[in-house]
Design a protein around this motif. Structure first.
Motif, PDB file in Angstrom:
ATOM      1  N   ARG A   1       0.778  -1.191   0.013  1.00 25.37           N
ATOM      2  CA  ARG A   1      -0.014  -0.024  -0.004  1.00 25.37           C
ATOM      3  C   ARG A   1       0.815   1.388  -0.180  1.00 25.37           C
ATOM      4  N   THR A   2       1.956   1.073   0.685  1.00 21.11           N
ATOM      5  CA  THR A   2       2.920   2.353   0.968  1.00 21.11           C
ATOM      6  C   THR A   2       3.384   2.627  -0.445  1.00 21.11           C
ATOM      7  N   PHE A   3       3.987   1.610  -0.932  1.00 19.12           N
ATOM      8  CA  PHE A   3       4.524   1.627  -2.383  1.00 19.12           C
ATOM      9  C   PHE A   3       3.587   2.313  -3.388  1.00 19.12           C
ATOM     10  N   PHE A   4       2.436   1.740  -3.383  1.00 17.06           N
ATOM     11  CA  PHE A   4       1.459   2.399  -4.377  1.00 17.06           C
ATOM     12  C   PHE A   4       1.372   3.783  -4.208  1.00 17.06           C
ATOM     13  N   PHE A   5       1.037   4.316  -3.032  1.00 16.79           N
ATOM     14  CA  PHE A   5       0.800   5.419  -2.385  1.00 16.79           C
ATOM     15  C   PHE A   5       1.850   6.307  -3.119  1.00 16.79           C
ATOM     16  N   VAL A   6       3.166   6.156  -2.809  1.00 19.68           N
ATOM     17  CA  VAL A   6       4.234   6.776  -3.101  1.00 19.68           C
ATOM     18  C   VAL A   6       4.466   6.987  -4.643  1.00 19.68           C
ATOM     19  N   CYS A   7       4.016   5.897  -5.512  1.00 20.17           N
ATOM     20  CA  CYS A   7       3.970   6.110  -6.902  1.00 20.17           C
ATOM     21  C   CYS A   7       2.841   7.029  -7.410  1.00 20.17           C
ATOM     22  N   ALA A   8       1.789   7.285  -6.557  1.00 21.39           N
ATOM     23  CA  ALA A   8       0.846   7.975  -6.990  1.00 21.39           C
ATOM     24  C   ALA A   8       1.186   9.442  -6.736  1.00 21.39           C
TER      25      ALA A   8
END
Length: 319
Positions: A24-31
């Motif tokens: 979840r953190t990885f996808f949030f950082v990407c966005a």
């Protein structure tokens, strides 16, 4: 219980597990990174362009030579070395590329999409569609040399007075470049049309051509129009092929006069490359004009995307 509530109930026990938190953190950082990059580019473009115009230069602490907004938007002469910054000379060339390439790409792209979606067998489609999309992977510089080495010599016997660098070759080569985008997105939209609509048409005695043009194409209209806007945005933003094929002479031309397509011209993207690659000094008015052109291009592209979204929402069919 709705689908979202059911999914929340099923994943509640694992949503705080380390693998879930990490993903979840990885996808949030990407966005967040994507949004931050977009905002950063807009801020940079706006602040640098503000240094070019008379009404905003003092607000950002810039003194020296500037250009008025009226002069920039209504002038028809683009000669930075002599202090003339009429962007219409560049805008008309950009419109010529968009109009000329659309005349080639839109009918060919939609025709290709209809064939792939309605006429081609699965085996033929599996061969033709990847082959078509290879066109999108060819470097644009290759398209530029293809235009001046092959397209222009082929046109010269039929178009008297056609020089080595001309807008006609540039439009043709950009049109070829954007055909895969129109065909691929339109074919996806047509393939998404429910089979029941086709069977209903056949049940009424319609031919395959009538089903394709009277049922499938209207049902996929929002996707087809979106492919048009995306392809034209690509044509407007194309740089390398246009720079090579169209030359580098900035002049005001009537984009609706076919005779002007034999002339050489300088679209906005090519003008930016010419300025950056020339002898302009960092901080000078010629250097700052690059960002003024850039924000003009950004506004045009943004307007097209807004129109595309509106049309897609307006004509979207839900099954």
């Amino acid at each position: 219980m709705s689908g979202d509530s059911l999914a929340d109930d099923l994943t509640r026990r694992t949503q705080n597990a380390p693998p879930e938190l990490l993903s979840r953190t990885f996808f949030f950082v990407c966005a967040a990174l994507s949004i931050a990059t977009t905002i950063g580019l807009i801020v940079l473009l706006t602040t640098e362009a503000a240094k070019f115009f008379t009404f905003s230069a003092q607000l950002v602490g810039v003194e020296g030579e500037t250009a008025t907004l009226v002069e920039f938007l209504t002038g028809t002469v683009w000669q930075p070395t002599s202090g003339q910054f009429g962007v219409l000379a560049l805008v008309t060339a950009t419109l010529m590329v968009m109009i000329g390439s659309s005349v080639i790409a839109l009918p060919l792209g939609v025709g290709t999409a209809i064939y792939l979606s309605e006429y081609a067998s699965p085996r033929v489609r599996s061969i033709l569609k990847p082959g078509l999309e290879i066109l999108a992977g060819i470097p644009t510089v290759v398209y530029g040399f293809f235009a001046i080495i092959y397209i222009t010599p082929m046109l010269q016997p039929f178009v008297p007075g056609l020089g080595t660098f001309n807008m006609l070759s540039a439009c043709i080569v950009v049109g070829i470049m954007i055909i895969p985008m129109v065909a691929s997105i339109s074919e996806d939209a047509m393939s998404a049309v429910p089979e029941e609509l086709r069977q209903a048409g056949y049940g009424m005695g319609a031919t395959k051509f009538e089903v394709s043009t009277d049922i499938v194409v209207p049902s996929a209209l929002s996707g087809i129009f979106s492919s048009f806007i995306l392809a034209l945005s690509r044509a407007i933003g194309e740089t390398m092929a246009v720079t090579i094929a169209a030359g580098s002479t900035a002049q005001f031309l009537n984009p609706f006069n076919p005779a002007t397509y034999t002339e050489r011209a300088l679209p906005m993207t090519a003008a930016m490359i010419k300025l950056i690659g020339g002898d302009v000094t960092g901080g000078g008015i010629a250097y700052r004009s690059v960002f003024a052109i850039g924000i003009t291009l950004f506004v045009i592209t943004l307007a097209m995307n807004v129109i595309s979204d509106y049309v897609a929402q307006r004509y979207r069919e839900e099954y």
